[in-house]
Design a protein around this motif. Structure first.
Motif, PDB file in Angstrom:
ATOM      1  N   LYS A  74     -16.032  -6.359  -5.515  1.00  0.00           N
ATOM      2  CA  LYS A  74     -15.428  -7.096  -4.396  1.00  0.00           C
ATOM      3  C   LYS A  74     -15.038  -8.519  -4.797  1.00  0.00           C
ATOM      4  CE  LYS A  74     -17.855  -4.416  -0.854  1.00  0.00           C
ATOM      5  NZ  LYS A  74     -18.823  -4.433   0.281  1.00  0.00           N
TER       6      LYS A  74
ATOM      7  N   ASN B  37      -2.220  -8.507  -0.728  1.00  0.00           N
ATOM      8  CA  ASN B  37      -3.116  -7.363  -0.593  1.00  0.00           C
ATOM      9  C   ASN B  37      -2.278  -6.148  -0.207  1.00  0.00           C
ATOM     10  OD1 ASN B  37      -2.665  -7.398   2.276  1.00  0.00           O
ATOM     11  ND2 ASN B  37      -4.266  -8.955   2.482  1.00  0.00           N
TER      12      ASN B  37
ATOM     13  N   LYS C 280       0.824  -1.223   0.000  1.00  0.00           N
ATOM     14  CA  LYS C 280       0.000   0.000   0.000  1.00  0.00           C
ATOM     15  C   LYS C 280       0.850   1.262   0.000  1.00  0.00           C
ATOM     16  CE  LYS C 280      -0.669  -0.015   5.039  1.00  0.00           C
ATOM     17  NZ  LYS C 280       0.112   1.209   5.301  1.00  0.00           N
TER      18      LYS C 280
ATOM     19  N   THR D  91      -8.242   0.657 -10.828  1.00  0.00           N
ATOM     20  CA  THR D  91      -8.293   0.974  -9.400  1.00  0.00           C
ATOM     21  C   THR D  91      -9.700   0.670  -8.898  1.00  0.00           C
ATOM     22  OG1 THR D  91      -9.012   3.260  -9.734  1.00  0.00           O
ATOM     23  CG2 THR D  91      -6.629   2.832  -9.778  1.00  0.00           C
ATOM     24  N   GLY D  92      -9.939   0.928  -7.634  1.00  0.00           N
ATOM     25  CA  GLY D  92     -11.252   0.665  -7.067  1.00  0.00           C
ATOM     26  C   GLY D  92     -12.356   1.481  -7.696  1.00  0.00           C
ATOM     27  N   THR D  93     -12.009   2.623  -8.297  1.00  0.00           N
ATOM     28  CA  THR D  93     -13.038   3.491  -8.891  1.00  0.00           C
ATOM     29  C   THR D  93     -13.255   3.224 -10.383  1.00  0.00           C
ATOM     30  OG1 THR D  93     -11.382   5.215  -9.374  1.00  0.00           O
ATOM     31  CG2 THR D  93     -12.526   5.331  -7.244  1.00  0.00           C
ATOM     32  N   THR D  94     -12.503   2.306 -10.966  1.00  0.00           N
ATOM     33  CA  THR D  94     -12.634   1.993 -12.394  1.00  0.00           C
ATOM     34  C   THR D  94     -13.969   1.318 -12.660  1.00  0.00           C
ATOM     35  OG1 THR D  94     -10.245   1.720 -12.634  1.00  0.00           O
ATOM     36  CG2 THR D  94     -11.643   0.787 -14.356  1.00  0.00           C
TER      37      THR D  94
ATOM     38  N   THR E 127     -18.113  -0.358 -10.347  1.00  0.00           N
ATOM     39  CA  THR E 127     -16.697  -0.142 -10.079  1.00  0.00           C
ATOM     40  C   THR E 127     -16.106  -1.416  -9.475  1.00  0.00           C
ATOM     41  OG1 THR E 127     -17.048   0.655  -7.826  1.00  0.00           O
ATOM     42  CG2 THR E 127     -17.141   2.294  -9.612  1.00  0.00           C
ATOM     43  N   LEU E 128     -14.788  -1.510  -9.504  1.00  0.00           N
ATOM     44  CA  LEU E 128     -14.137  -2.679  -8.919  1.00  0.00           C
ATOM     45  C   LEU E 128     -14.400  -2.759  -7.425  1.00  0.00           C
ATOM     46  CD1 LEU E 128     -10.696  -3.060 -10.709  1.00  0.00           C
ATOM     47  CD2 LEU E 128     -12.942  -3.905 -11.345  1.00  0.00           C
ATOM     48  N   ALA E 129     -14.490  -1.619  -6.777  1.00  0.00           N
ATOM     49  CA  ALA E 129     -14.777  -1.614  -5.341  1.00  0.00           C
ATOM     50  C   ALA E 129     -16.148  -2.230  -5.063  1.00  0.00           C
ATOM     51  CB  ALA E 129     -14.709  -0.196  -4.797  1.00  0.00           C
ATOM     52  N   GLN E 130     -17.092  -2.005  -5.964  1.00  0.00           N
ATOM     53  CA  GLN E 130     -18.429  -2.565  -5.793  1.00  0.00           C
ATOM     54  C   GLN E 130     -18.468  -4.067  -6.064  1.00  0.00           C
ATOM     55  OE1 GLN E 130     -20.318   0.131  -8.589  1.00  0.00           O
ATOM     56  NE2 GLN E 130     -21.431   1.160  -6.923  1.00  0.00           N
TER      57      GLN E 130
END
Length: 460
Positions: free
Chosen positions: A408, A199, A171, A428-431, A403-406
């Protein structure tokens, strides 16, 4: 499934062993008595003796109009046998056929396969040549594979003791190296129990072997970070290739295409082959001699050369000659080796990389079998038991717009790259996913079927 495999060589046996282990009913057709007996004694398959290009022989394996064969795989070392086997199978109503093709002209265009009703014609020489070019271009890498038509790649690199990565959590990597755009998809620790898909909180250690997806132009940044004291990659200046067969000539042509100014030395003991290669390779210097002739190697500048690739048909020669070239000063040596018993010899011989073309071809065939709708699949390295797969996002997939964050994704599955039009993105998570996106999935082998299904059409 009921599957017929024509050819019980190393490739055919590997494919048969894997598919029979998965519970498929395998018929293995082989003309050579010794190969047939070996398969019979060591594999859980039914062996049919005979020429796989003869309808009467294939009929014994169930390839008939009234048969129930689901798939035929032809993987002998003779293109004519493979293609005729596939044509006979298709004529008999077998729904899916796969053919190995050694001659590159058969895979230059999809027309050959289409006209014969062959679903997929596989030639590993191109992918092996691309891997070797990647290994030469990024000298610290022990594995390389192009992704998304060569716009990105995955590299295997080991963290040196003096690397600034030692003790760093993933990170924190982007904050320290904002110019580096990369995804760590797998880390092989010296403590094997800690190996796996990382991770953001995974801490890097000296000796870790990392599998990293990045843009090609970023590979040299990775080298600087992973191996600070190693001699850095640069434009290839001089490369030696020993063995002017199909693979050797393909490597030479790829080097000329990608590195126009590289000085090539192609060595082969066959004078007729040398004469032909001299005409085909233009400015490359073709030498009719032994690949271990110290006088010739010294005179031609092996000391300090960027690479030495040994691609003869003899595994032992390839290993010994590569070790000699390393001792004489070649920056990186690569040996083409087909015997599995030799795959770990880099630990005790001065050879940088061993590449197994048979394993590559068997892997390609198996991935076509496992993922028939996603033929653009990439193997990583067998020992980490993971795969990469390219999936084109269909319009009716429920993930479109998310998004990728959604999404999971499960641990063990990573969306490593995304191709959108002419652009390649490190997501990224927002893509947000869009229809038509070319998604490169990384997953542990056991998890890839479910991952592929998640990104496929609802009707599949």
């Amino acid at each position: 499934m009921n599957i017929v495999i024509v050819g019980a060589g190393e490739i055919g046996r590997n494919v048969a062993r894997t598919l029979s282990g998965e519970g498929h009913n395998i018929y293995l057709v082989e003309n050579d008595e010794a190969q047939a007996r070996s398969a019979e004694e060591n594999l859980d398959v039914q062996v049919i003796r005979g020429n796989g290009a003869r309808p009467q022989v294939l009929a014994q394996a169930g390839v008939t109009q009234s048969g129930d064969i689901d798939l035929l795989i032809a993987c002998t070392d003779r293109d004519e046998v493979n293609m005729l086997s596939c044509w006979i199978a298709r004529s008999a109503g077998v729904p899916h056929v796969i053919s190995r093709a050694r001659n590159l002209e058969f895979t230059d265009s999809p027309d050959w396969g289409k006209k014969l009703g062959i679903d997929v014609m596989i030639s590993p020489e191109r992918s092996i040549a691309r891997e070797i070019i990647g290994l030469l271009a990024v000298s610290s890498a022990t594995h390389a594979a192009e992704l998304l038509d060569g716009r990105a790649a995955i590299y295997t690199l080991q963290i040196a003791d003096n690397s600034p990565l030692v003790g760093m959590a993933l990170k924190d990597l982007r904050a320290k190296y904002p110019e580096l755009i990369a995804v760590f998809v797998y880390i092989e620790h010296q403590d094997t129990e800690k190996s796996g898909v990382p991770n953001g909180f995974s801490v890097l250690q000296a000796g870790d072997v990392c599998y990293v997806v990045t843009y090609k132009q970023s590979a040299y940044i990775l080298e600087d970070i992973f191996q600070p004291n190693a001699e850095k990659s640069k434009t290839l200046r001089k490369v030696f290739i020993v063995g002017g067969g199909k693979l050797g000539s393909q490597i030479a042509q790829a080097l000329r295409r990608d590195f126009g100014n590289v000085s090539l030395r192609l060595i082969d003991k066959d004078p007729e082959r040398c004469a032909r290669l001299s005409e085909e390779l233009g400015e490359a210097l073709v030498l009719n001699c032994d690949g271990a002739d110290k006088t010739v190697l010294s005179e031609e500048g092996i000391d300090g050369s960027d690479g030495y690739v040994c691609a003869t048909n003899n595994d032992e020669l390839n290993l010994i000659y590569s070790a000699l070239a390393r001792r004489m000063g070649a920056k990186k040596t690569i040996a083409i080796v087909k015997r599995k018993d030799y795959q770990d010899l880099t630990q005790c011989m001065p050879v940088d990389v061993i590449v197994d073309p048979n394993d590559a071809l068997a892997g390609l065939i198996l991935r076509v079998v496992h993922y028939p709708r996603h033929t653009r699949a990439f193997s990583i390295i067998e020992k980490i038991n993971a795969e990469m797969l390219e999936v084109v996002m269909p319009e009716n997939n429920e993930l479109i717009g998310k998004t990728l964050a959604q999404i999971k994704l499960k641990k063990g599955v990573i969306l490593a790259l995304l191709g959108r039009g002419d652009n390649v993105l490190i997501p990224t998570g927002t893509t947000q996913l869009q229809a038509g996106d070319h998604v490169i999935l990384f997953a542990l082998t056991s998890m890839m079927p479910d991952a592929a299904k998640l990104f496929s059409s609802k009707s599949e």
